[in-house]
Design an enzyme around this catalytic site. Sequence first.
Site, mmCIF file in Angstrom:
data_model
loop_
_atom_site.group_PDB
_atom_site.id
_atom_site.type_symbol
_atom_site.label_atom_id
_atom_site.label_comp_id
_atom_site.label_asym_id
_atom_site.label_seq_id
_atom_site.Cartn_x
_atom_site.Cartn_y
_atom_site.Cartn_z
ATOM 1 N N LYS A 87 50.530 60.477 42.742
ATOM 2 C CA LYS A 87 50.811 59.042 42.564
ATOM 3 C C LYS A 87 51.868 58.845 41.478
ATOM 4 O O LYS A 87 51.848 59.538 40.455
ATOM 5 C CB LYS A 87 49.517 58.315 42.197
ATOM 6 N N SER A 145 45.488 50.713 45.192
ATOM 7 C CA SER A 145 46.902 50.808 44.930
ATOM 8 C C SER A 145 47.502 52.169 45.275
ATOM 9 O O SER A 145 48.728 52.280 45.388
ATOM 10 C CB SER A 145 47.166 50.496 43.450
ATOM 11 N N SER A 189 41.217 51.748 43.575
ATOM 12 C CA SER A 189 42.544 52.157 44.048
ATOM 13 C C SER A 189 42.626 53.543 44.683
ATOM 14 O O SER A 189 43.641 53.886 45.279
ATOM 15 C CB SER A 189 43.552 52.076 42.900
#
Lengths: 133, 483
Positions: free
Chosen positions: B75, B150, B174
Amino acid sequence: MTTSRRYSKKFSNMPREGGYGIRPYRIMLTNNQTKCGDIMITYDELIKLAALAKLSMDGEDMDALARDISNILEFADSIAQAAVDLPEGDTDEADWVFRDDNLQPSLPANDILSNAGEQQDGYFVARKRGGLS
Amino acid sequence: MNTISAIKRLLAAKETTCRELTEKYIKAAKEVNPALNAYISFTEEQAVKTAASVDKKLQQGAALAPLEGIPFCLKDNISTKGLRTTCASHMLENYVPVYDAAVVESLKAQNAIIVGKGNMDEFAMGSTCETSFFGGAKNPHNTAYVAGGSSGGVASAVAGNSAVYGIGSDTGGSIRMPASFCGLVGLKPTYGAVSRRGLIAYGSSLDQIGPITTCVEDAAIVFDAICGKDTADMTSRGSEPVSDKLTGRIKGMRIGIAQEFFEGLPAPIQKPLDDAVTVYRKLGAEIVSLEFPLLKYVLPTYYIIACAEASSNLGRYDGLRYGHRTEEFSDLNDFVCRTRSEGFGKEVRRRILLGTYVLSAGYYDAYYNKAQLLRKSIRNEFTKMFAACDVLLTPTVPATALKFGADMTPVEMYQTDICTCSVNIAGLPAVSVPCGFGEKGLPIGMQLIGGKFREADILNAALAFERETAQAFLKTADMGVRL
């Protein structure tokens, strides 16, 4: 001029009124304030808030922002009704782990400065003016 | 399925070299990215270099570490030394960290191979990945739908077979939400189990790094590689490895069901969860009915605390030391305000304003202090529930993946986190595992929550379900690398 609008939930998959304890909401807009249930954010308050948050309001859609903020505050305000029943002496668990206060190696100054927009003699540069008077 | 163990077998049997494997994944990632938008950047040079050293070890007959030579997606809010880390924001569009995050150090020590940096909601603020400055990541099962947020890019990369596993972060769901939307396993570890050093901060008391994988066994392998105490993160406590505790046996395990999580749940989501309960009964688990009356206050509590912490954490972006800086300004204060307004997107600005509001004099007690008191009450309710059960079973999200570009208000968007964010408030571990498919064939996730540092309990419950259902719900899309 006073404008009045009704907004309805569009999230078809989500629970409606009664589900998860979320109330439906209605917003009344006027030319300088947004009312949402008991929560009201005026433009003046929004500008003051933006100054505290170091944000510029230039180019912001003030109506939309005031509506959104009021709407979220209405949603957050539901905690006012919550009765908090904590046992006496209830404290947070010790999530903090402190280390000895010893000198540790740090990153080289040149590395730290490598992402700065402007630097001089090992310092970050902050200009007093730039383009606008 | 391209699992870690399957790839390790291929490498050990010399059916492929690590370089061939790495090049295959990089090629696939670049080919699928125009459709999925899963990656913000690729790290080809470093990946190929690492692969060469893995091949050298293989030629020498040396044993490989658990994640050695396995390509993964990281990420883009996790710092990588010398590699651009944007947090999916215009603010950090050109930011290059000067140090590696603790988890990156651990993975590099194992010669794990970073394919690229995964797309995400800007500063991890969102539930659909659509607040990304670079555009949202799409769901590989149907690109008309979101990958979730997310950590949407990471989930999209794994489900699209352009990474074997992914590393995400979870502040209110997330990791688990995109895992649920993409038919993957997503583990949010106990707060403090994995170091947050080098994770770009959003809500520091809630943030935690964890894996997104194609099966439960892989989640345990990755968790073992990244967990551990770090003296540079004062909230870090480390954790025991869990892989050697994975048996998949759950006879006598008490599985709790709190009805509040299921109220108003759409029937297509309810059905596979009911079926999962039946599976657990058949496997010898005891099903316990519980109550969680504070669930109705979880979302406001979460958003007050998260926004308050965000407004403080994001105060550091002033344009002077790093990040975007404005060109035109009248004085230094104007420079900072314009820099921040240009650099941050709409949702980030909104959360900063909200955080500033709840922390401001006059509102602090009514919002922030009250939310902190509720946080303690919510923790206490979980403690009570875990006295009566070992694992709690809930939906992960009360919906399947949302349509890309759906017109939702912020509050409607926040409601998607209803089942996940109580876990972050209480600092507990939770895993999302696929348990069914919705009307449009989109995956549905089941969440298993455990007591603090009880990752082994939830992963055993997840593994038992995965084995009993013969992995029927684990599915990656028909694209990318097919080994």
